[in-house]
Design an enzyme around this catalytic site. Sequence first.
Site, PDB file in Angstrom:
ATOM      1  N   ASN A  63     -58.048 -27.496 -47.011  1.00 38.47           N
ATOM      2  CA  ASN A  63     -59.340 -27.440 -46.319  1.00 38.47           C
ATOM      3  C   ASN A  63     -60.408 -27.127 -47.361  1.00 38.47           C
ATOM      4  O   ASN A  63     -60.547 -25.990 -47.788  1.00 38.47           O
ATOM      5  CB  ASN A  63     -59.282 -26.356 -45.239  1.00 38.47           C
ATOM      6  CG  ASN A  63     -60.631 -26.121 -44.586  1.00 38.47           C
ATOM      7  OD1 ASN A  63     -61.546 -26.930 -44.728  1.00 38.47           O
ATOM      8  ND2 ASN A  63     -60.760 -25.016 -43.872  1.00 38.47           N
ATOM      9  N   LYS A  71     -63.612 -27.140 -47.072  1.00 40.98           N
ATOM     10  CA  LYS A  71     -64.845 -26.529 -46.562  1.00 40.98           C
ATOM     11  C   LYS A  71     -66.052 -27.259 -47.161  1.00 40.98           C
ATOM     12  O   LYS A  71     -65.992 -28.462 -47.344  1.00 40.98           O
ATOM     13  CB  LYS A  71     -64.854 -25.024 -46.840  1.00 40.98           C
ATOM     14  CG  LYS A  71     -63.542 -24.384 -46.364  1.00 40.98           C
ATOM     15  CD  LYS A  71     -63.536 -22.892 -46.353  1.00 40.98           C
ATOM     16  CE  LYS A  71     -62.182 -22.400 -45.831  1.00 40.98           C
ATOM     17  NZ  LYS A  71     -62.131 -20.953 -45.714  1.00 40.98           N
ATOM     18  N   HIS A  88     -61.806 -24.342 -36.485  1.00 39.03           N
ATOM     19  CA  HIS A  88     -61.666 -23.389 -37.591  1.00 39.03           C
ATOM     20  C   HIS A  88     -62.478 -22.121 -37.283  1.00 39.03           C
ATOM     21  O   HIS A  88     -63.534 -22.194 -36.655  1.00 39.03           O
ATOM     22  CB  HIS A  88     -62.146 -24.025 -38.897  1.00 39.03           C
ATOM     23  CG  HIS A  88     -61.808 -23.193 -40.090  1.00 39.03           C
ATOM     24  ND1 HIS A  88     -62.578 -22.117 -40.471  1.00 39.03           N
ATOM     25  CD2 HIS A  88     -60.771 -23.246 -40.942  1.00 39.03           C
ATOM     26  CE1 HIS A  88     -62.020 -21.554 -41.532  1.00 39.03           C
ATOM     27  NE2 HIS A  88     -60.924 -22.213 -41.838  1.00 39.03           N
ATOM     28  N   GLU A 143     -64.373 -20.398 -39.008  1.00 42.20           N
ATOM     29  CA  GLU A 143     -65.767 -20.427 -39.476  1.00 42.20           C
ATOM     30  C   GLU A 143     -66.654 -21.175 -38.483  1.00 42.20           C
ATOM     31  O   GLU A 143     -67.827 -20.844 -38.301  1.00 42.20           O
ATOM     32  CB  GLU A 143     -65.834 -21.047 -40.885  1.00 42.20           C
ATOM     33  CG  GLU A 143     -65.320 -20.046 -41.919  1.00 42.20           C
ATOM     34  CD  GLU A 143     -64.696 -20.662 -43.144  1.00 42.20           C
ATOM     35  OE1 GLU A 143     -64.868 -21.869 -43.386  1.00 42.20           O
ATOM     36  OE2 GLU A 143     -63.992 -19.922 -43.868  1.00 42.20           O
ATOM     37  N   GLU A 202     -54.413 -18.852 -38.410  1.00 42.38           N
ATOM     38  CA  GLU A 202     -55.214 -18.352 -39.524  1.00 42.38           C
ATOM     39  C   GLU A 202     -55.861 -17.027 -39.126  1.00 42.38           C
ATOM     40  O   GLU A 202     -56.958 -17.016 -38.557  1.00 42.38           O
ATOM     41  CB  GLU A 202     -56.318 -19.361 -39.869  1.00 42.38           C
ATOM     42  CG  GLU A 202     -55.784 -20.703 -40.329  1.00 42.38           C
ATOM     43  CD  GLU A 202     -56.811 -21.413 -41.193  1.00 42.38           C
ATOM     44  OE1 GLU A 202     -56.474 -21.722 -42.337  1.00 42.38           O
ATOM     45  OE2 GLU A 202     -57.937 -21.626 -40.748  1.00 42.38           O
ATOM     46  N   GLY A 209     -60.122 -16.254 -47.087  1.00 44.62           N
ATOM     47  CA  GLY A 209     -61.046 -16.068 -48.198  1.00 44.62           C
ATOM     48  C   GLY A 209     -61.150 -14.636 -48.677  1.00 44.62           C
ATOM     49  O   GLY A 209     -62.064 -14.294 -49.419  1.00 44.62           O
ATOM     50  N   SER A 255     -55.680 -17.219 -47.380  1.00 46.39           N
ATOM     51  CA  SER A 255     -55.333 -16.798 -48.745  1.00 46.39           C
ATOM     52  C   SER A 255     -53.937 -17.254 -49.186  1.00 46.39           C
ATOM     53  O   SER A 255     -53.213 -16.493 -49.828  1.00 46.39           O
ATOM     54  CB  SER A 255     -55.493 -15.289 -48.898  1.00 46.39           C
ATOM     55  OG  SER A 255     -56.849 -14.916 -48.675  1.00 46.39           O
TER      56      SER A 255
HETATM   57  P1  PGA Z   1     -58.452 -19.537 -47.723  1.00 48.20           P
HETATM   58  O1  PGA Z   1     -58.968 -20.388 -46.442  1.00 48.20           O
HETATM   59  O2  PGA Z   1     -57.157 -20.171 -48.169  1.00 48.20           O
HETATM   60  O3  PGA Z   1     -59.557 -19.690 -48.743  1.00 48.20           O
HETATM   61  O4  PGA Z   1     -58.266 -18.145 -47.256  1.00 48.20           O
HETATM   62  C1  PGA Z   1     -58.077 -20.884 -45.495  1.00 48.20           C
HETATM   63  C2  PGA Z   1     -58.832 -21.585 -44.409  1.00 48.20           C
HETATM   64  O5  PGA Z   1     -59.919 -21.111 -44.041  1.00 48.20           O
HETATM   65  O6  PGA Z   1     -58.402 -22.641 -43.889  1.00 48.20           O
END
Ligand code: PGA
Length: 236
Positions: free
Chosen positions: A6, A8, A90, A92, A160, A166, A196
């Site tokens: 992903n 982003k 997601h 976010e 997640e 993140g 992560s």
């Molecule tokens: P990250 O993000 O691996 O940077 O923690 C995962 C995600 O948001 O899909």
Amino acid sequence: MLIAGNWKMFKGPAETGEFCRALREADLGTVDVVVCPPYVSLAEAVTALATTEIGVAAQNVHWADDGAFTGEISAPMLRELGVYGTIVGHSERRQYFGETDDTVVRRINAALEHGLQVIACVGETEAEREAGETEAVLRRQVGAIRDGVAERDELVIAYEPVWAIGTGKTATPEIAQEAHAFVKTILDVPVLYGGSVKPDNAGALAAQPDVDGALVGGASLDLKSFATICREASHS
Ligand code: PGA
């Protein structure tokens, strides 16, 4: 085992082309691999990865085929580009863009109807976990998908935990396993872990019986770390 990157809001078309041409040549082990670039870079990724087994997916999709929805992109538009799937819901999007369980279900249904594979994201916040509400949150989020989506052949869930995204704080393999097993009691589809995921924890996470792959954010932006994650997950 599916490993999805992903991206982003990272990598415009030029950087995407360069990355995908290098990805073609990389040793990715035996897992299924998908990259999810920003909308403007999807066409470049599809072209650069043509004739490979690596899939290209979007990060979101609207529920209507077309209409007065400024800033949105529809499933037929993604199909026209040669995109094979999409992420939906997601955290976010849920946190910053008002995504709800209802709109998540509408987006998933539109994507599936148009033949897109869907990675639907769920997961609790840190406050919810600390309050002992993890199962209640998953029951609500996954239950909405179970109740609202009839056709599930091309549906994958990504667990997640928001506190792990993140932050460098990964769920332990045991926490991930427990949550994945719980999700499958509600909806029996493959479940990816996200939050992560890095080269040094991908193997242990992927080795859990109910972890069917990973949704990788930050570590998917670097070719070497993404390829290492794919190979580590291949071994488990
Ligand atoms: P990250 O993000 O691996 O940077 O923690 C995962 C995600 O948001 O899909």
